[in-house]
Design an enzyme around this catalytic site. Structure first.
Site, PDB file in Angstrom:
ATOM      1  N   CYS A  78       0.888  -1.117  -0.063  1.00  0.00           N
ATOM      2  CA  CYS A  78       0.048   0.016   0.026  1.00  0.00           C
ATOM      3  C   CYS A  78       0.972   1.118   0.024  1.00  0.00           C
ATOM      4  CB  CYS A  78      -0.780   0.034   1.373  1.00  0.00           C
ATOM      5  SG  CYS A  78      -1.774   1.304   1.440  1.00  0.00           S
ATOM      6  N   CYS A 188      -0.201   3.753  -6.741  1.00  0.00           N
ATOM      7  CA  CYS A 188      -1.265   3.135  -5.927  1.00  0.00           C
ATOM      8  C   CYS A 188      -1.712   1.660  -6.347  1.00  0.00           C
ATOM      9  CB  CYS A 188      -2.662   3.945  -5.707  1.00  0.00           C
ATOM     10  SG  CYS A 188      -3.822   3.076  -5.055  1.00  0.00           S
TER      11      CYS A 188
END
Ligand code: DGL
Length: 266
Positions: A78, A188
């Site tokens: 992440c 991302c």
């Protein structure tokens, strides 16, 4: 009593939802003998809209969960938490932690022909300026343009299809393309799902999906520290902090999963 070998401990992989499965998919292929514990923090999604303090509290709960499970390493699949909380939590746990931004920046900057790079990421990642800091740590002359794409995680995670492509895809991309980058990092883990849409507006080869670079680094590092499992089997457990059914369904965007994730309320 025979003590357990640390090589046989699990590897935790975390993200706010299904995006981190892009990393798990690569990892499970190149490190096939591991026991993986994938945590999708669907209750707190999207991370990109949260403050640093909120993210520290959330990530610490996920890390505490991994600690209870006796993992040997945690993969921060992440970008948002790598940007905002890795530095705060990195000394609080016994396991190794691999943060995606820091690792990927280190590897990408080995290519010294790169002098202009674009980054598309969540609001919180862009606000932190972490990609720029990390990339310039290895190559101070590198020009970095970071673009926040706040609508992309909801589009992927909620499988929204009836959106205005001009507003949602093209507008963010136009900003980055006008910077004339040699490469654009999809900063991302959810974004690789949009690659086909993005390639309508720019050459597909312009984009870097960091998942395979990241997974390869983790494999090499585990090997270097003699931490790769020697068991001839793979085991994957999935956990979600809300709505495991929806997680299982959405997971198919990246990786078909057979079992319903266990609900762990943080
Ligand atoms: N997929 C995560 C990332 O790589 C977080 C996305 C979100 O929940 O906003 O940044």
């Amino acid at each position: 009593m025979e003590s357990r070998n640390i090589k046989d401990y699990g590897i935790g992989v975390m993200d706010s939802g299904v995006g981190g499965l892009t990393v798990l998919k690569q990892l499970k292929t190149i490190c096939p003998n591991e026991h993986y514990l994938y945590f999708g923090d669907t209750k707190n999604l999207p991370y990109g809209e949260k403050s640093k303090n909120e993210l520290i509290k959330i990530a610490a709960k996920v890390f505490d969960f991994f600690q209870q499970q006796d993992v040997k390493a945690v993969v921060m699949a992440c970008n948002t938490t790598s940007a905002t909380v890795y530095d705060e939590l990195k000394n609080d746990y016994d396991f190794k932690i691999y943060p995606i931004i820091q690792v990927v920046s280190k590897v990408i900057t080995k290519d010294k022909s790169l002098c202009r790079i674009g980054v598309m990421a969540t609001q919180a990642t862009v606000k932190s300026g972490k990609y720029k800091t990390e990339l310039q740590k290895y190559n101070p002359n590198l020009q970095v343009y970071e673009q926040a794409c706040p609508l992309w995680v909801p589009v992927v995670e909620h499988k929204i299809t009836n959106y205005d492509e001009k507003e949602v895809i093209e507008s963010y991309l136009t900003n980055v393309l006008s910077f004339k980058p040699q490469k654009i990092i999809l900063g991302c883990t959810h974004y690789p799902y949009l690659l086909n849409k993005l390639s309508k507006y720019a050459d597909k080869n312009l984009f870097i999906n960091p998942a395979s670079i990241f997974a390869q680094y983790i494999k090499d590092d585990l090997q270097k520290h003699n931490l790769l499992s020697e068991k001839n089997e793979q085991h994957i457990e999935y956990y979600a902090s809300s709505n495991p059914e929806e997680f299982k369904e959405n997971a198919e965007l990246f990786l078909k999963i057979e079992t319903l994730p266990e609900l762990i309320e943080l």
